[in-house]
Design a protein around this motif. Structure first.
Motif, PDB file in Angstrom:
ATOM      1  N   THR A 111       0.266  -1.944   3.478  1.00 32.74           N
ATOM      2  CA  THR A 111      -0.546  -1.426   2.927  1.00 32.74           C
ATOM      3  C   THR A 111      -1.824  -2.585   2.636  1.00 32.74           C
ATOM      4  N   MET A 112      -2.253  -3.789   2.721  1.00 30.67           N
ATOM      5  CA  MET A 112      -3.777  -4.061   3.049  1.00 30.67           C
ATOM      6  C   MET A 112      -4.340  -3.546   3.541  1.00 30.67           C
ATOM      7  N   LEU A 115       0.833   1.206  -4.237  1.00 30.25           N
ATOM      8  CA  LEU A 115       1.045   0.483  -5.386  1.00 30.25           C
ATOM      9  C   LEU A 115       0.259  -1.154  -5.882  1.00 30.25           C
ATOM     10  N   ALA A 116      -0.700  -1.055  -4.705  1.00 34.16           N
ATOM     11  CA  ALA A 116      -1.227  -1.833  -4.557  1.00 34.16           C
ATOM     12  C   ALA A 116      -2.637  -2.152  -5.721  1.00 34.16           C
ATOM     13  N   ASN A 117      -3.434  -0.901  -5.559  1.00 35.12           N
ATOM     14  CA  ASN A 117      -3.875  -0.770  -7.157  1.00 35.12           C
ATOM     15  C   ASN A 117      -3.815  -0.327  -8.029  1.00 35.12           C
ATOM     16  N   ALA A 120       7.494   3.467  -5.984  1.00 38.65           N
ATOM     17  CA  ALA A 120       7.765   2.245  -4.454  1.00 38.65           C
ATOM     18  C   ALA A 120       9.165   3.026  -3.636  1.00 38.65           C
ATOM     19  N   THR A 130      10.829   4.492   4.670  1.00 36.67           N
ATOM     20  CA  THR A 130      10.623   3.179   5.123  1.00 36.67           C
ATOM     21  C   THR A 130      11.929   3.488   6.022  1.00 36.67           C
ATOM     22  N   ALA A 134      -5.209   0.039   1.370  1.00 39.51           N
ATOM     23  CA  ALA A 134      -5.943  -0.702   0.534  1.00 39.51           C
ATOM     24  C   ALA A 134      -7.464  -0.596  -0.043  1.00 39.51           C
ATOM     25  N   ALA A 172       1.401   2.961  -0.224  1.00 38.57           N
ATOM     26  CA  ALA A 172       1.429   1.687  -0.429  1.00 38.57           C
ATOM     27  C   ALA A 172       0.404   0.773  -0.646  1.00 38.57           C
ATOM     28  N   LEU A 177       8.509   5.519  -1.041  1.00 39.83           N
ATOM     29  CA  LEU A 177       8.483   4.642  -0.102  1.00 39.83           C
ATOM     30  C   LEU A 177       9.810   4.110   0.469  1.00 39.83           C
ATOM     31  N   LEU A 178      10.017   3.363  -0.183  1.00 41.14           N
ATOM     32  CA  LEU A 178      11.722   2.173   0.338  1.00 41.14           C
ATOM     33  C   LEU A 178      12.634   3.921   1.135  1.00 41.14           C
ATOM     34  N   PHE A 228      -0.899  -1.410  -9.543  1.00 40.19           N
ATOM     35  CA  PHE A 228       0.018  -2.873  -9.967  1.00 40.19           C
ATOM     36  C   PHE A 228      -0.210  -3.727 -11.320  1.00 40.19           C
ATOM     37  N   MET A 276       6.777   2.428 -10.532  1.00 41.39           N
ATOM     38  CA  MET A 276       8.801   2.418  -9.396  1.00 41.39           C
ATOM     39  C   MET A 276       9.080   3.224  -8.346  1.00 41.39           C
ATOM     40  N   GLY A 321       4.916   1.075   5.488  1.00 39.39           N
ATOM     41  CA  GLY A 321       5.148   0.317   4.394  1.00 39.39           C
ATOM     42  C   GLY A 321       3.550  -0.524   4.640  1.00 39.39           C
TER      43      GLY A 321
END
Lengths: 305, 337
Positions: free
Chosen positions: B261-262, B289-291, B308, B315, B265, B286, B311-312, B293, B305, B259
């Motif tokens: 992300t940063m 999504l970050a890039n 996501a 995890t 990314a 992840a 991913l949900l 959204f 979504m 999960g």
């Protein structure tokens, strides 16, 4: 008179005492020493990043850190100077909003969990939910806040960021506060009930005041976690180059800058000034997070036995 | 006649008590509802994309917003590839650090030094071994306190420049090995894996140390009594006994890595491709999504979504498994006492 054992019957005679000495020439001992060395080296190696991060933050972040950096607006590309005052304020506002919403919510949950009987199915469910949220990827909190707040209100806002962060803060507060309330000695609770206090009075006048240091520890740790989070904010609070205000009023329903997102945005820019500011902002962010962590741990150390 | 001290609770007090209890219950219910709502919100928003793209979303490799074709196999691959590599690296170093901490290596080293200096019985000096152990444990925990975006920044400006010469040397001399068959231009799998492994190391070390120190002391004594060396005891007795707890920690760390992300990314390179090379850019769910959204239109939001939701699901599976393992190990350790 008992007969002494004859010298030939002494088992020690045939033993070469030198063999019992610890010596690195024996493979077992050598392997032991080598593994000692290996595990020490690996631990030192694992800590190198820590020192490297701290060193880089101090050197590159410290260089740019000044009153101007803390109070001015972000610079335009190729512009000199500037700072991240709006991002610092934005982080405080978003995290503050999230804290305001989560703390009462989390503590009431914890009171319920701590008072619940073991066979209470709602309590078991809530505990499971809190544990699921603990391992919840922070980006998904952002995805949820995007769906539930940004799409509904029609725009990126500080409020959406706060909703995303509070989902990440909630489990920390609930689980630590439950532990803190459960750690209150049973005799205190029984004394209160024996005096005729009802459940609400026991909770308000005995359990919560006694458990306060532990609860505050959880709150501090939750705030520290939220302050450092970036992923839930990039598409909920987004970013802004301006102050969080319109016509002199605090504006919570517009895109809002935060330190974490500023670091992310500026780190990818090809301009030296922005990169230096990203390091300075990282230093400030780390100092905030560490201060909260240390404050939280200091509180729990004072917890009564 | 003396006035009675005790009295019936007033109706206001009764009302406050019942109200407070009901309030607590409502809020507890709200937490449960919140989790259900989160999952439903994401699942419902993903609905249109699930209907449109179906399962081929998970098995194709094309991401082309202009043609409206989306699929995330490269992201699923990238997520698993980076997480598993980071887990291998993080477990290796994390368990080593856990052994180092649980066995008190540093304390013994400090004690030996003090003894050589004949300071080990002095009042202040004698507490030094225990205190250095505390400091070391806190230092490892400190690794977990840095925000992930700071690790991303550090990875961009420290890790990538540091490893690039070595990586490019490996590429130019050993490019027949699939792991090295592209040069490291900048962001890529390896820098992401290195930073990710540093981020999950504290989890593995903390849970591993806890599992190791909860091994009943009699087992260790029995091993020493039979003449085992320290490492024969560690490898033959302590690690096998603590293995369930350590494994649970590893699974939880895997959940974190999936999960995260940063750092990814910023470091993984955001390239929509499936490569074995450690030096080529890749992408993760992840990071995707970050890039995407912030600039997504309504149609793309549904697609994201869906990603996501995937991913949900991944995890959630890993985290529940990890939590169950840690809990079982704790129960067993209690039973062993």
């Amino acid at each position: 008179m008992t007969s002494l054992p004859t010298p030939t019957a002494n088992p020690l005679v045939d033993v070469n005492l030198g063999e019992l000495e610890r010596s690195l020439q024996r493979p077992r001992t050598l392997l032991n020493a080598l593994l000692d060395l290996l595990v020490t080296a690996m631990t030192v190696l694992a800590l190198i990043p820590l020192f490297s991060v701290v060193w880089m933050l101090a050197v590159r972040g410290g260089k740019k850190l000044s009153a101007a950096a803390l109070t001015q607006l972000p610079p335009a590309p190729l512009e000199a100077g500037g700072g991240f005052g709006n991002a610092l304020l934005g982080t405080l506002v978003i995290v503050g909003l999230a804290t305001l919403g989560t703390v009462p919510f989390g503590i009431l949950n914890a009171v319920y969990l701590a008072q619940a009987k073991p066979e209470d199915r709602l309590a078991t469910g809530v505990r499971f939910a809190a544990k699921v949220l603990t391992g919840f990827p922070s980006i998904l909190a952002g995805v949820f806040a995007y769906g539930a707040v940004v799409l509904v209100t029609g725009g990126f806002s500080a409020l959406a960021g706060a909703v995303a962060l509070s989902i990440l803060m909630l489990p920390v507060i609930v689980l630590t506060a439950e532990d803190a309330i459960r750690a209150v000695p049973a005799r205190m609770k029984e004394a209160a009930i024996g005096m005729g206090a009802n459940e609400a009075q026991t909770a308000w006048m005995v359990l919560l005041p006694t458990a306060l240091p532990g609860i505050l520890t959880g709150v501090m740790l939750a705030i520290a976690r939220a302050a450092g989070e970036t992923a839930p904010l990039i598409f909920t609070a987004l970013f802004s180059n301006y102050w969080l205000a319109s016509h002199g009023h605090l504006a919570l329903m517009q895109p809002t800058a935060s330190l974490a997102v500023l670091i992310y945005n500026f780190a990818g820019m090809p301009f030296d000034n922005q990169i230096e500011l990203a390091w300075a902002a990282a230093l400030v962010l780390v100092l905030i997070v560490l201060a909260l962590n240390i404050a939280g741990q200091g509180l729990s150390r004072r917890l009564p036995e | 006649m003396a006035e009675a001290v005790a009295r019936e609770p007033s109706s206001a007090q009764r009302f406050a008590d019942a109200g407070f209890r009901r309030l607590c219950q409502i809020f507890a219910g709200a937490t449960l509802a919140l989790v259900v709502f989160i999952v439903l919100r994401i699942a419902l928003s993903a609905g249109p994309a699930v209907r449109e793209h179906g399962l081929s979303f998970l098995t194709d490799t094309i991401w082309d917003p202009n043609k409206g074709r989306y699929s995330i196999l490269p992201e699923i691959w990238g997520t698993l590839y980076t997480s598993i590599l980071a887990l291998a690296l993080g477990t290796l170093f994390g368990v080593a650090a856990a052994i180092f901490l649980a066995e008190g290596f540093l304390g013994q080293l400090v004690y030996a030094t003090l003894k050589a200096l004949k300071l080990h019985l002095r009042p202040v000096w004698s507490t030094l071994p225990a205190r250095t152990e505390d400091v070391l444990r806190n230092l490892v925990e400190l690794l977990a306190a840095f925000p992930s975006v700071v690790y991303g920044l550090w990875g961009l400006f420290v890790v990538i420049p540091t490893i690039r010469p070595l990586c490019n040397w490996l590429h130019s001399h050993m490019d027949w090995i699939p792991l090295f068959n592209t040069p490291l231009a900048g962001p890529g799998v390896l820098p992401a894996v290195i930073v990710l492994s540093i981020m999950i190391l504290p989890t593995i070390t903390a849970i591993g140390r806890h599992a190791l120190v909860s091994v009943p002391a009699k087992l260790r004594m029995a091993a020493y009594g039979l003449g085992a060396t320290r490492w024969e005891t560690i490898l033959g007795v302590l690690l096998p006994t603590a293995s369930r707890g350590i494994f649970g920690g590893v699974v939880l760390a895997f959940g974190r890595a999936l999960g995260e992300t940063m750092a990814l990314a910023m470091l993984v390179g955001n390239a929509n491709q499936i490569r074995l090379s450690l030096f080529s850019p890749a992408n993760t769910l992840a990071a995707l999504l970050a890039n995407n959204f912030p600039e997504a239109g309504p149609k793309q939001v549904a697609v994201l979504m869906y990603a996501a939701l995937v991913l949900l699901f991944i995890t959630l599976l890993v985290n529940v498994a990890g939590a169950i393992l840690v809990q079982r190990a704790a129960l067993r350790a209690e039973g062993g006492r």
